[in-house]
Enzyme design. Structure first.
Site, PDB file in Angstrom:
ATOM      1  NE  ARG A 111      -3.059   3.034   0.697  1.00  0.00           N
ATOM      2  CZ  ARG A 111      -2.417   4.127   0.309  1.00  0.00           C
ATOM      3  NH1 ARG A 111      -1.240   4.031  -0.281  1.00  0.00           N
ATOM      4  NH2 ARG A 111      -2.932   5.323   0.498  1.00  0.00           N
ATOM      5  CB  CYS A 124      -6.439 -14.880  16.228  1.00  0.00           C
ATOM      6  SG  CYS A 124      -6.103 -13.900  14.776  1.00  0.00           S
ATOM      7  CB  CYS A 131     -10.875  -8.665  14.151  1.00  0.00           C
ATOM      8  SG  CYS A 131      -9.545  -9.015  12.994  1.00  0.00           S
TER       9      CYS A 131
HETATM   10  S1  SF4 Z   1      -7.483  -8.157  16.179  1.00  0.00           S
HETATM   11 FE1  SF4 Z   1      -8.002  -9.677  14.605  1.00  0.00          FE
HETATM   12  S2  SF4 Z   1      -6.057 -10.353  13.773  1.00  0.00           S
HETATM   13 FE2  SF4 Z   1      -5.638  -9.362  15.743  1.00  0.00          FE
HETATM   14  S3  SF4 Z   1      -5.669 -11.022  17.253  1.00  0.00           S
HETATM   15 FE3  SF4 Z   1      -7.699 -10.155  17.222  1.00  0.00          FE
HETATM   16  S4  SF4 Z   1      -8.825 -11.406  15.746  1.00  0.00           S
HETATM   17 FE4  SF4 Z   1      -6.651 -11.785  15.411  1.00  0.00          FE
END
Ligand code: SF4
Length: 412
Positions: A111, A124, A131
């Site tokens: 980007r 995760c 998120c």
């Molecule tokens: S913000 Fe999203 S990418 Fe980051 S740990 Fe939480 S679920 Fe996973």
């Protein structure tokens, strides 16, 4: 309902077992099962429906931080699906940052000119309700394959302007050390890459993953920076602080980016306390993000005016090193824009009048000499408004397709 969790110290100790593989394989992945860990919690039919639409998982460790099974608890809000998540506000979308438009090869985002992001996986330890990558985390789980790693290294080699590579996902640190090393090795084999950053919420969600072996691995590929994601002071537990301490001692600087979330941290006192806790543990508050316009998070979004109010309050209370930069990542891949309270009240060629955090207005005398001699030596086009200020670019940038009024037809 406001039922405070009553867990015995033995139960808490069992949930916080210091073994990351055990934490991963014992993640709680259904709301029905979560009831065993949260006394007083009974999921509604709407919450169960939402957990089927957007994946749900929480480590026993992170679940142990929930003190009340209702929305007055910030950890509960971030970890447990709410009925409101199922309501689709019309302006919210799946890919708010237009990441797919900036992906020249699968899993690589390019980007900004000097940076690239590698999306290593979709796994995760916890699926955070706010998120940005809700569209694929928990859905696409496989770790970076050898084919993808080779593709990425080839792309980086062909683009020597990329100096900074960010490993992201999902969470890269859910991968084994062996697989992670394969990625680090490939990225480091590209001579033009200067630094590697790892975007991870592991210190918050599963701090026992930060083992001495992992720290040693990251140090071998230095300079590696960790950018983590604490949102609330209650997340800065002794275990999380020790994990960050291990990273820092291994020479891995730790920075933090928070997301401004309604009812979680959108208050100056909470943000101040978070920044202070981070600084005490040598974690630099780096960004405070205005939440992206992702489907499923309308109930957690705050207004930007609230963010400005918080930044205004922090300026008076904390030293500059402890104040994160409040940014909005523009929709459609427009990039990050800092949002600041207004401090310049007025400007003339001779004086600039500014206000401080107490509301005092003070004028600053400008020097008689205006231009920098360096401007004539270094007239290099770098892009952006700065080029217009230095005269490298034309005075006006005209939007594509613009016509003067007298040139417009009836259809314009
Ligand atoms: S913000 Fe999203 S990418 Fe980051 S740990 Fe939480 S679920 Fe996973």
């Amino acid at each position: 309902m406001n039922v405070r969790m009553s867990r015995s110290p033995d139960e808490v100790e069992a949930m916080q077992r210091p073994d990351w593989r055990w934490q991963m394989s014992n993640r709680i992945t259904s709301l029905e099962r979560l009831q065993e860990f949260l006394p007083g919690f009974t999921p509604t039919a709407e919450q169960i429906a939402v957990s089927k639409r957007y994946p749900f998982a929480v480590t026993p460790y992170y679940a142990s931080l929930i003190e009340r099974a209702d929305v007055s608890d910030p950890i509960y809000q971030m970890a447990v699906p709410q009925a409101a998540e199922g309501i689709d506000a019309p302006e919210l979308i799946r890919d708010p940052l237009g990441e797919h438009q900036h992906s020249p090869v699968p899993g690589l985002l390019h980007r900004y000119p000097d940076r690239a992001v590698l999306l290593l996986n979709g796994l995760c330890p916890v699926y955070c309700r706010h998120c940005t990558r809700k569209r694929f985390v928990g859905i696409e789980k496989g770790a970076a394959s050898d084919e993808k790693i080779t593709l990425w290294a080839d792309y980086l080699r062909k683009h020597p302007e990329i100096k900074d590579v960010i490993l992201s996902g999902g969470d890269p640190l859910t991968m084994s050390n062996r697989r992670l090393e394969r990625v680090l090795e490939a990225v480091r084999s590209v001579e033009s890459v200067e630094i590697i950053r790892i975007g991870t919420r592991i210190p918050v969600l599963m701090p026992m993953r930060i083992t001495p072996e992992l720290c040693e691995l990251l140090d071998r590929y230095a300079p590696v920076w960790v950018v983590t994601h604490f949102n609330h002071p209650r997340e800065v537990t002794p275990l999380a602080a020790e994990a960050c301490e291990r990273l820092v001692r291994a020479g891995v600087p730790v920075n933090n980016q928070s997301v401004l979330l309604r009812g979680v941290n959108d208050h100056p006192d909470i943000m101040e306390s978070l920044c202070r806790s981070l600084m005490r543990n040598r974690i630099r508050p780096y960004y405070l993000h205005q939440s992206d316009i992702i489907q499923g998070i309308e109930h957690l979004r705050t207004r930007t005016s609230r963010g400005v109010e918080i930044m205004e309050a922090l300026r008076g209370r904390l030293g500059g090193l402890a104040i994160p930069l409040y940014v909005l990542d523009l929709p459609e891949g427009g990039g990050k824009v800092p949002i600041l309270p207004q401090y310049i009240v007025s400007q003339s060629p001779h004086k600039t009048v500014l206000r401080n955090f107490e509301g005092r207005l003070v004028s600053y005398p400008e020097p008689a000499q205006l231009d920098s001699p360096l401007d004539t030596l270094q007239r290099v086009q770098r892009g952006g408004i700065a080029d217009q200020l230095s005269g490298v670019r034309p005075k006006a940038l005209i939007p594509q397709g613009y016509k003067k009024p007298h040139e417009r037809g009836e259809d314009d």
